[in-house]
Design a protein around this motif. Structure first.
Motif, PDB file in Angstrom:
ATOM      1  N   LEU A  21       9.180   8.996  -6.569  1.00  0.00           N
ATOM      2  CA  LEU A  21       9.198   9.663  -5.283  1.00  0.00           C
ATOM      3  C   LEU A  21       7.799   9.795  -4.704  1.00  0.00           C
ATOM      4  O   LEU A  21       6.813   9.652  -5.408  1.00  0.00           O
ATOM      5  N   PRO A  22       7.666  10.101  -3.402  1.00  0.00           N
ATOM      6  CA  PRO A  22       6.353  10.300  -2.825  1.00  0.00           C
ATOM      7  C   PRO A  22       5.613  11.451  -3.488  1.00  0.00           C
ATOM      8  O   PRO A  22       6.204  12.344  -4.087  1.00  0.00           O
ATOM      9  N   LEU A  23       4.290  11.430  -3.364  1.00  0.00           N
ATOM     10  CA  LEU A  23       3.439  12.415  -4.002  1.00  0.00           C
ATOM     11  C   LEU A  23       3.785  13.829  -3.579  1.00  0.00           C
ATOM     12  O   LEU A  23       3.704  14.762  -4.378  1.00  0.00           O
ATOM     13  N   GLN A  24       4.215  14.032  -2.348  1.00  0.00           N
ATOM     14  CA  GLN A  24       4.460  15.375  -1.845  1.00  0.00           C
ATOM     15  C   GLN A  24       5.712  16.009  -2.445  1.00  0.00           C
ATOM     16  O   GLN A  24       5.889  17.216  -2.386  1.00  0.00           O
ATOM     17  N   ALA A  25       6.602  15.192  -3.000  1.00  0.00           N
ATOM     18  CA  ALA A  25       7.807  15.750  -3.601  1.00  0.00           C
ATOM     19  C   ALA A  25       7.437  16.564  -4.825  1.00  0.00           C
ATOM     20  O   ALA A  25       6.470  16.285  -5.513  1.00  0.00           O
ATOM     21  N   GLU A  96       1.965   6.074  10.221  1.00  0.00           N
ATOM     22  CA  GLU A  96       2.306   7.271   9.466  1.00  0.00           C
ATOM     23  C   GLU A  96       3.175   6.983   8.243  1.00  0.00           C
ATOM     24  O   GLU A  96       3.233   7.800   7.326  1.00  0.00           O
ATOM     25  N   GLU A  97       3.825   5.832   8.224  1.00  0.00           N
ATOM     26  CA  GLU A  97       4.735   5.526   7.129  1.00  0.00           C
ATOM     27  C   GLU A  97       4.343   4.292   6.327  1.00  0.00           C
ATOM     28  O   GLU A  97       5.055   3.918   5.395  1.00  0.00           O
ATOM     29  N   LEU A 132       1.706  -3.640   0.113  1.00  0.00           N
ATOM     30  CA  LEU A 132       2.105  -3.016   1.371  1.00  0.00           C
ATOM     31  C   LEU A 132       3.239  -2.055   1.037  1.00  0.00           C
ATOM     32  O   LEU A 132       4.281  -2.462   0.531  1.00  0.00           O
ATOM     33  N   ARG A 133       3.019  -0.752   1.308  1.00  0.00           N
ATOM     34  CA  ARG A 133       3.985   0.277   0.919  1.00  0.00           C
ATOM     35  C   ARG A 133       4.454   1.039   2.153  1.00  0.00           C
ATOM     36  O   ARG A 133       3.641   1.484   2.968  1.00  0.00           O
ATOM     37  N   ASN A 134       5.777   1.193   2.269  1.00  0.00           N
ATOM     38  CA  ASN A 134       6.386   1.861   3.409  1.00  0.00           C
ATOM     39  C   ASN A 134       7.414   2.875   2.914  1.00  0.00           C
ATOM     40  O   ASN A 134       8.156   2.604   1.967  1.00  0.00           O
ATOM     41  N   LYS A 135       7.475   4.046   3.532  1.00  0.00           N
ATOM     42  CA  LYS A 135       8.380   5.098   3.098  1.00  0.00           C
ATOM     43  C   LYS A 135       9.839   4.667   3.152  1.00  0.00           C
ATOM     44  O   LYS A 135      10.641   5.024   2.286  1.00  0.00           O
ATOM     45  N   ARG A 136      10.211   3.906   4.149  1.00  0.00           N
ATOM     46  CA  ARG A 136      11.616   3.535   4.337  1.00  0.00           C
ATOM     47  C   ARG A 136      11.987   2.205   3.713  1.00  0.00           C
ATOM     48  O   ARG A 136      13.151   1.982   3.353  1.00  0.00           O
ATOM     49  N   SER A 194      13.383   4.952  -3.105  1.00  0.00           N
ATOM     50  CA  SER A 194      14.342   5.695  -3.915  1.00  0.00           C
ATOM     51  C   SER A 194      15.511   6.157  -3.054  1.00  0.00           C
ATOM     52  O   SER A 194      15.334   6.686  -1.959  1.00  0.00           O
ATOM     53  N   LEU A 195      16.734   5.951  -3.569  1.00  0.00           N
ATOM     54  CA  LEU A 195      17.952   6.384  -2.895  1.00  0.00           C
ATOM     55  C   LEU A 195      18.778   7.167  -3.907  1.00  0.00           C
ATOM     56  O   LEU A 195      19.265   6.605  -4.886  1.00  0.00           O
ATOM     57  N   ALA A 196      18.890   8.486  -3.678  1.00  0.00           N
ATOM     58  CA  ALA A 196      19.598   9.381  -4.607  1.00  0.00           C
ATOM     59  C   ALA A 196      19.033   9.264  -6.016  1.00  0.00           C
ATOM     60  O   ALA A 196      19.759   9.348  -7.011  1.00  0.00           O
ATOM     61  N   GLY A 197      17.725   9.020  -6.104  1.00  0.00           N
ATOM     62  CA  GLY A 197      17.056   8.919  -7.391  1.00  0.00           C
ATOM     63  C   GLY A 197      16.990   7.521  -7.971  1.00  0.00           C
ATOM     64  O   GLY A 197      16.275   7.286  -8.953  1.00  0.00           O
ATOM     65  N   TRP A 198      17.702   6.554  -7.381  1.00  0.00           N
ATOM     66  CA  TRP A 198      17.742   5.189  -7.905  1.00  0.00           C
ATOM     67  C   TRP A 198      16.787   4.273  -7.151  1.00  0.00           C
ATOM     68  O   TRP A 198      16.637   4.386  -5.936  1.00  0.00           O
ATOM     69  N   SER A 199      16.158   3.368  -7.864  1.00  0.00           N
ATOM     70  CA  SER A 199      15.333   2.332  -7.244  1.00  0.00           C
ATOM     71  C   SER A 199      15.477   1.047  -8.044  1.00  0.00           C
ATOM     72  O   SER A 199      15.799   1.062  -9.235  1.00  0.00           O
ATOM     73  N   LEU A 200      15.247  -0.077  -7.365  1.00  0.00           N
ATOM     74  CA  LEU A 200      15.393  -1.396  -7.980  1.00  0.00           C
ATOM     75  C   LEU A 200      14.117  -2.184  -7.760  1.00  0.00           C
ATOM     76  O   LEU A 200      13.600  -2.252  -6.638  1.00  0.00           O
TER      77      LEU A 200
END
Length: 380
Positions: A21-25, A96-97, A132-136, A194-200
């Motif tokens: 998750l992002p650092l702010q979480a 911003e993202e 290259l990293r994007n929040k979405r 991450s989507l509901a805690g899952w990532s691929l």
């Protein structure tokens, strides 16, 4: 300078090599790993979206007494708890993202010769990546970067030179066996958000380096599925890579290697436990498969310290070449980025196994190396 505030606010998910998750979480789990997380470097821990440029590194030295049945003595070396390294990290916010990240990291030994040898070739660095990293949309990266294999933190001692895990999970001996670097060269990787805690995560590695350039262009590929929560993490991965070209009765040949792994990490509160299964199969009849089971425990002690335990068992498909290892450790922090550490380790080899760790010499198969080490490390 890397401050401890980054570690305290970063969740375990973000510490997990950039796949969380992002650092702010905020997350409360896995406090022992969070205490040592500054050694991973900015690229793995700091998931911000602001501009940043920094030099970082680690200095690690230890003295030890070892006994391998036919050899014993004292030594002074580096890398007992962390790899000695020096790195440069750059992050540029595109909006911003979205951020662009660059990281170059080199490891070195106590006499410094590694710096003279490896800065000349970027492919020899421990890490050399553009991302290259994007929040979405997630992260895409290229270079000598983290692949989809078993992560270092499957070992509570983080798969360093001083840990038996590093050597008990080596490829099986035999023709066509290939060591899959944790950071394969010339790798193109993509990790979903991450989507509901899952990532691929997915990766492709190209054979552009000198050793493999005479073989197939696509060296290998891998996939990793991961789940993160404050107290639970699950990982499963599969990779398929070709060995270096080798001579088979006058014909150049590359052999497929299959790597499978599964891990579960759970934070019980007073301590965190992990269990990892790994297997490597080689597409060559006379080369055995290798299977390893690893149990790890990490626990915070007091306000700053960390205790760790490793149990690992290695099984080869045939022959008396199995081995098991155990390691106990304690890290006492003098500052948030400065610690002294104690390590006690043993490898139990079967009659035809000759695995060692931390450079301990063996005279013959079946010898059992053991050592006690006291060291210090500093992250900057």
């Amino acid at each position: 300078m890397r401050g401890f505030s980054v570690i305290r606010t970063a969740p375990w998910c973000a510490v997990a090599l950039g796949m969380g998750l992002p650092l702010q979480a905020s997350a409360e789990g896995f406090p022992a790993l969070a205490r040592v997380a500054s050694g991973f470097g900015y690229y793995n821990v700091d998931k911000g979206f602001d501009d940043r440029m920094a030099l970082y590194g680690t200095l690690d030295a230890f003295t030890s007494y070892h006994d391998s049945e036919h050899h014993s003595g004292f030594r002074l070396e580096g890398g007992g708890a962390w790899t000695n390294k020096l790195g440069a990290y750059l992050r540029k916010a595109l909006d911003e993202e979205t951020v662009l990240e660059l990281d170059v990291e080199e490891g070195f030994n106590l006499n410094g010769q590694a710096l003279d040898q490896h800065w000349k070739q970027i492919g020899s660095l421990r890490l050399a990546v553009a991302a290259l990293r994007n929040k979405r949309f997630g992260k895409v990266e290229y270079g000598k970067t983290y692949g989809m294999g078993t992560p270092t933190y499957a070992d509570p001692f983080l798969a360093v030179y001083g840990s038996p895990y590093t050597f008990l999970t080596l490829p099986p001996p035999g023709k066509g066996a290939f060591y899959l670097d944790m950071r394969p060269k010339h790798t193109l990787a993509y990790t979903t958000p991450s989507l509901a805690g899952w990532s691929l995560g997915t990766a492709m590695t190209f054979g552009f380096n000198d050793t493999a350039s005479s073989g197939k262009t696509l060296r290998g590929q891998g996939v990793k599925l991961q789940y993160n929560s404050p107290s639970l993490m699950l990982l499963g991965s599969y990779n398929q890579y070709l060995s270096d070209p080798w001579d088979d009765n006058g014909h150049s040949r590359q052999t497929r290697n299959h790597y499978s792994s599964a891990s579960v990490f759970y934070d019980f509160g007073p301590l965190a436990a992990s269990l990892t299964w790994q297997r490597q199969d080689v597409d060559y009849a006379t080369t055995p498969s290798m299977e390893a089971w690893t149990l790890g425990l990490m626990a915070p002690v007091g306000r700053t310290d960390v205790a760790r335990l490793l149990l690992v068992h290695r099984d080869l498909e045939f022959g008396e070449r199995d081995a098991a290892g155990v390691m106990l450790g304690y890290d006492h922090f003098l500052q948030s980025n400065l610690a002294v550490y104690l390590r006690v380790a043993l490898i139990d080899n079967q009659s035809q196994s000759s695995l060692s760790h931390a450079g301990i010499p063996l005279e013959q198969p079946g010898d059992d190396p053991q050592n006690v080490a006291i060291g210090v490390y500093y992250h900057f």
